[in-house]
Design an enzyme around this catalytic site. Structure first.
Site, PDB file in Angstrom:
ATOM      1  N   GLU A 156     -73.849  78.694  42.932  1.00 59.61           N
ATOM      2  CA  GLU A 156     -72.846  79.616  43.471  1.00 59.61           C
ATOM      3  C   GLU A 156     -71.477  79.473  42.838  1.00 59.61           C
ATOM      4  OE1 GLU A 156     -73.033  80.635  47.831  1.00 59.61           O
ATOM      5  OE2 GLU A 156     -74.366  78.918  47.838  1.00 59.61           O
TER       6      GLU A 156
ATOM      7  N   ASP B 196     -76.910  77.366  47.658  1.00 58.58           N
ATOM      8  CA  ASP B 196     -76.787  76.439  48.791  1.00 58.58           C
ATOM      9  C   ASP B 196     -78.038  76.433  49.674  1.00 58.58           C
ATOM     10  OD1 ASP B 196     -74.309  75.681  47.973  1.00 58.58           O
ATOM     11  OD2 ASP B 196     -73.202  76.936  49.371  1.00 58.58           O
TER      12      ASP B 196
ATOM     13  N   ASP C 278     -78.933  76.888  52.726  1.00 60.32           N
ATOM     14  CA  ASP C 278     -78.925  77.494  54.049  1.00 60.32           C
ATOM     15  C   ASP C 278     -79.358  78.957  53.933  1.00 60.32           C
ATOM     16  OD1 ASP C 278     -76.745  78.619  52.818  1.00 60.32           O
ATOM     17  OD2 ASP C 278     -75.299  78.112  54.378  1.00 60.32           O
TER      18      ASP C 278
ATOM     19  N   GLU D 266     -77.634  81.734  53.990  1.00 58.70           N
ATOM     20  CA  GLU D 266     -76.836  82.502  53.044  1.00 58.70           C
ATOM     21  C   GLU D 266     -77.200  82.165  51.611  1.00 58.70           C
ATOM     22  OE1 GLU D 266     -74.425  84.896  53.511  1.00 58.70           O
ATOM     23  OE2 GLU D 266     -74.978  84.937  55.611  1.00 58.70           O
TER      24      GLU D 266
ATOM     25  N   TYR E   9     -74.066  68.505  52.186  1.00 61.10           N
ATOM     26  CA  TYR E   9     -73.775  69.915  52.447  1.00 61.10           C
ATOM     27  C   TYR E   9     -73.091  70.080  53.795  1.00 61.10           C
ATOM     28  CZ  TYR E   9     -74.379  74.968  52.428  1.00 61.10           C
ATOM     29  OH  TYR E   9     -74.153  76.316  52.443  1.00 61.10           O
TER      30      TYR E   9
ATOM     31  N   ARG F 230     -72.483  72.861  55.752  1.00 61.48           N
ATOM     32  CA  ARG F 230     -72.843  73.890  56.744  1.00 61.48           C
ATOM     33  C   ARG F 230     -74.158  73.480  57.390  1.00 61.48           C
ATOM     34  NH1 ARG F 230     -70.987  77.218  52.414  1.00 61.48           N
ATOM     35  NH2 ARG F 230     -68.953  78.152  52.919  1.00 61.48           N
TER      36      ARG F 230
ATOM     37  N   HIS G 212     -80.955  70.583  58.365  1.00 62.35           N
ATOM     38  CA  HIS G 212     -80.938  69.487  57.415  1.00 62.35           C
ATOM     39  C   HIS G 212     -79.968  68.433  57.901  1.00 62.35           C
ATOM     40  CE1 HIS G 212     -79.280  73.281  55.562  1.00 62.35           C
ATOM     41  NE2 HIS G 212     -78.192  72.676  55.930  1.00 62.35           N
TER      42      HIS G 212
END
Length: 889
Positions: free
Chosen positions: A7, A80, A82, A84, A304, A306, A351
């Site tokens: 990203e 990432d 997740d 998104e 990570y 989020r 996670h």
């Protein structure tokens, strides 16, 4: 050649070092396409078919990705880990497929929870396919947000002029803030009294106890609701012949450590401890996750960010336990590792918790590689994670009952002593709102049952109940999480959107709804109540989680929602403005027309003294108007004007209890200020500038008296022993420690700033860590008026007065630089014409020495050139490449 898509360019640079020459890592800069912001992008009549569009900024990045993929053997989508991130990978693949750039290219998805060499290489050894169920959940969420926004917002615009927009989750968060404000407005303080009595033990130790029973009856909170009752109770205590200890109870309490951070708990603690907004916290955490250069080796410092999981990997637990044993000793290491479980059902975010990637990497080891905010956030994450594996703290809670000989009067005292600090040695969680009575840390002397006590002073104390506190960012995030509204990754954007749309404002780190926000909430609760209900929104989030787990079909969810929602919207087509006004007037009447305390009707028109004031809607929004229109044309804005100004009107706040002089808010040529008394015999009354962070209409008498009493002593500096004072000067709120000054930050309150924050700001000013010029001290008054200030700037120390800036001579000591040296230095600089204010003064028109014709032609030419420049539109500046922001919920 293998191509990898991530990203951000920062992560691309880091991962490229890990993978070597056989891989080319490129960045998508966030989302590459989205639903066009126009009607028809989601079509319910076509089974929720969706149109996607690659915007102009993303197009450049997609071309670079497509060019890199041509001729490649494999494409690894490493966005990432997740929902998104899964959606971005899916979008990249779909766009490349549509452009026929994936012929003979094997596409795989890789995920890693931390940007470290081992984690990345292990992820590439175990690639997988794109998770269709996570993509379906994303599509459902995006369609829901679009349908609510693009269907409900036009209704708002038609029926409630001046409104901005509505959102599926943001409207519910706004309702929370507005309802809390309504509770505060409806709150009526109740008086109550407590009786504190001083006692002395046989050993000579002193302590205080509170009256709990009177005349053999246990006192409720409001039994002593007047001074007369409190005095009568105090007289009975004074009349008692003696007091003895009736019982002493010891209870050992075990306090367990807090689990490692999730996204929401990190946002909450960063707000409480560091003063960061939710969005600021996520920005810094993103940088810590993506990688920092540590002496030539780029590595991510945290996992990570989020997530709503609280579990951490076994190797991380082992690393934490090893460090605890080495650093703190065996007493601080529990016999077994601590395992935490998350109640969240959201599988896509299940996670690890947020933790350091290497437990042995102490904050001090990386501090020189980080800026101050990154260092503070990393330290917070490191301490919380290590503390989560430490031993429990042990507290000795003591409860003592005291009675008179008759047993009719009883008093109670409690205390708490830390026997073993355990995890508290390293970390303690802050609270948003401290309890009114907190005995923790209060130590009671040793006593035995039946011990005779000597009574001392009896003190009746008056109290008033307090309204519920406004939401801070931390407490609002906590409330949203408790209700199951939104998801951790969306909280920062939700709070930001509410502020960007002027629905709420932050004042002293607390959310206050604007009138526009209250009108929107009142409209939605009156005509779309189901869709801003807490349970409905939380249940919809749970259904989206079910889609993530493959247990619910995403289009079936959309069909069920759209059937009822579209019916509700259709039902407002016949809604009249009159009906809207009546509903809003009923809902918000108490807010816009509060009781004035004089017993008169707050809705009585002040112009005609006959009409009734009520809400009206105009072309540009709502306002207050008279019912006798058009005979009476009285109108006023709903509240304050858009800039929060009160105009030139004086606001009387009351009288100072000490001097009996009137206290008021006034406005002068340089802004608002507080004034005590009036001018008498040519003497100026005491005045103090109102800080910009405080709006004039929000000032009460207590705040004004606090400002007038400045400067105040914050405390004693722990290193020098000298006092630190806080005050307001010509350049705004400041801290003073000896000869050193430090300006207060935008979020700091000069009346409440504590010692720890003050010491930190002074240290930052001394070390030059704060951006922009820093006021070091005020040297003294200038002969021409005003004050000469000494600053630390980008290029060294300098003095300033009235827009003139002069650097200190080489070798001059800023700490000892005096006024008599500063004045000639400024005068010399003024003569040179340098160091002036950046805004040059207009030159006076002067007649040319050799006639006016030639200058006139030059002036004409200048006007012509100016006209041409105005006629030609300015070229738009090309925006810098940044990752595309994820769409708010």
């Amino acid at each position: 050649m293998n191509v990898v898509v991530v990203e951000s360019p920062a992560k691309a640079k880091t991962i490229n070092k890990y993978l070597g020459r056989d891989y080319k890592v490129v960045a998508s800069y966030g989302h590459v396409r989205d639903l066009p912001a126009k009607d028809g992008s989601v079509r319910p009549d076509s089974d929720f078919d969706m149109s996607w569009e690659v915007d102009g900024k993303a197009e450049k990045h997609m071309k670079a990705i497509a060019e890199a993929v041509r001729g490649a053997d494999k494409l690894f989508l490493a966005t990432d880990p997740d929902r998104e991130g899964e959606a971005i990978s899916w979008h990249v693949r779909e766009v490349l497929k549509a452009r026929r750039a994936l012929k003979d290219v094997d596409v795989k998805r890789v995920v890693f929870n931390e940007v470290t060499r081992n984690a990345v290489l292990d992820a590439f050894r175990h690639p997988r396919e794109i998770d269709r169920e996570l993509v379906d959940a994303y599509l459902a969420r995006r369609a829901l947000d679009y349908l609510v926004g693009f269907t409900l917002s036009p209704v708002l615009w038609r029926k409630l002029p001046g409104s901005r927009s509505a959102g599926r989750v943001q409207s519910v968060a706004l309702r929370l803030i507005c309802e809390r404000e309504a509770e505060i407005e409806a709150f009526r303080a109740r008086e109550y009294w407590t009786i504190e009595v001083e006692f002395q033990t046989e050993a000579g130790d002193r302590f205080t106890a509170r009256l709990s029973h009177l005349d053999g009856k246990k006192l409720d909170r409001f039994d002593l609701d007047s001074e007369a009752k409190a005095r009568a109770a105090a007289d009975k205590i004074l009349a008692a012949t003696g007091f003895n200890v009736a019982s002493v109870e010891h209870r050992e309490v075990r306090r367990n450590p807090f689990p490692p951070f999730t996204t929401s708990t990190l946002q909450q603690e960063a707000s409480r401890k560091l003063g960061f907004s939710a969005s600021r916290t996520m920005q810094i955490a993103q940088r810590l996750y993506e990688g920092i250069d540590l002496d030539g080796d780029t590595v991510g410092l945290i996992t990570y960010m989020r997530t709503d999981g609280v579990a951490i990997a076994a190797e991380a637990i082992a690393g934490a336990r090893q460090l605890i044993g080495n650093e703190f000793g065996g007493r601080y290491l529990p016999p077994e590792p601590r395992l935490y479980r998350s109640p969240a059902k959201n599988a896509q975010e299940a996670h690890e918790a947020i933790r350091p990637t290497d437990m042995a990497r102490r904050p001090a080891d990386v501090a020189r590689h980080l800026d101050n905010d990154m260092r503070r956030l990393y330290e917070l994450v490191w301490k919380r994670t290590i503390a989560s594996q430490m031993a429990s703290a042990l507290l000795d809670q003591v409860s003592i009952d005291i009675t008179d000989p008759s047993g009719q009067t009883r008093l109670h005292a409690t205390g708490s002593v830390i026997v073993f600090d355990g995890f508290l040695k390293l970390y303690q969680e802050d609270r948003d709102d401290t309890a009114e009575e907190d005995s923790e840390g209060r130590r009671l002397p040793n006593m035995r049952d039946g011990e005779r006590l000597a009574r001392g002073a009896v003190n009746p104390n008056q109290h008033f109940t307090q309204p519920p506190p406004r939401y801070s960012e931390a407490s609002l995030v906590k409330k949203l999480e408790e209700l199951g509204i939104g998801r951790p990754s969306t909280y920062a954007s939700i709070l930001q959107v509410l502020q960007d749309r002027d629905y709420v404002r932050l004042d002293k780190r607390r959310f206050i709804p604007e009138d526009r926000g209250r009108l929107v909430t009142a409209f939605l609760t009156s005509f779309f109540e189901r869709y801003v209900e807490y349970n409905f929104t939380a249940d919809l989030e749970n259904q989206l989680d079910e889609v993530s787990g493959g247990r619910v079909d995403w289009k079936a969810l959309l069909r069920d929602f759209w059937r009822d929602f579209s019916t509700a919207v259709d039902g407002t087509k016949e809604l009249t403005i009159t009906a809207v006004l009546e509903a809003l007037d009923t809902e918000l009447g108490r807010h816009f027309f509060p009781e004035n305390g004089a017993g008169t009707d707050p809705r009585l028109c002040p112009a005609c003294s006959a009409g009734r004031l009520s809400l009206k809607l105009g072309r540009f929004g709502a306002f207050i108007g008279c019912s006798n229109y058009p005979e009476c044309r009285f109108t006023r804005a709903l509240g304050i004007d858009p800039d929060g100004e009160t105009g030139g009107a004086e606001i009387a706040l009351g009288n100072d209890p000490a001097t009996r002089l009137p206290v008021s808010v006034k406005k002068g040529p340089y802004g608002h200020y507080i004034q005590l008394g009036d001018s008498e015999n040519g003497e100026k009354p005491k005045r103090v500038t109102l800080p910009r962070s405080i709006k004039p209409e929000s000032v009460d008498l207590e705040t004004a008296l606090g400002l007038l009493s400045l400067p105040r002593q914050v405390g004693t500096h722990p290193e020098t022993g000298e006092p630190i004072t806080a005050g307001i000067g010509r350049f705004g709120p400041y801290l003073k420690h000896g000869p050193a000054f430090a300006s207060l930050g935008a979020d700091d309150d000069v009346l409440t700033i504590g010692l720890n924050r003050a010491v930190s700001l002074l240290a930052e000013a001394k070390n030059g860590q704060r951006r922009g010029p820093q006021l070091l001290r005020e040297i003294g008054p200038h002969p021409e008026g005003g004050v000469v200030g000494l600053y630390r700037g980008r290029y060294g120390p300098y003095v300033s007065h009235d827009g003139v800036f002069a650097s200190l001579p080489k070798g001059a000591d800023p700490d000892s630089f005096a006024l008599d040296a500063a004045i000639p230095l400024l005068a010399a600089q003024k003569i040179k014409g340098k160091g002036k204010s950046r805004r040059p003064a207009r030159r006076a028109a002067t007649a040319p020495a050799n006639g006016a014709a030639k200058p006139a032609r030059r002036a004409a030419a200048t006007r012509t050139a100016t006209a041409r420049r105005k006629a030609k539109p300015a070229a738009k500046k090309k925006p810098a490449d940044r990752p595309t922001r994820r769409p708010p919920a």
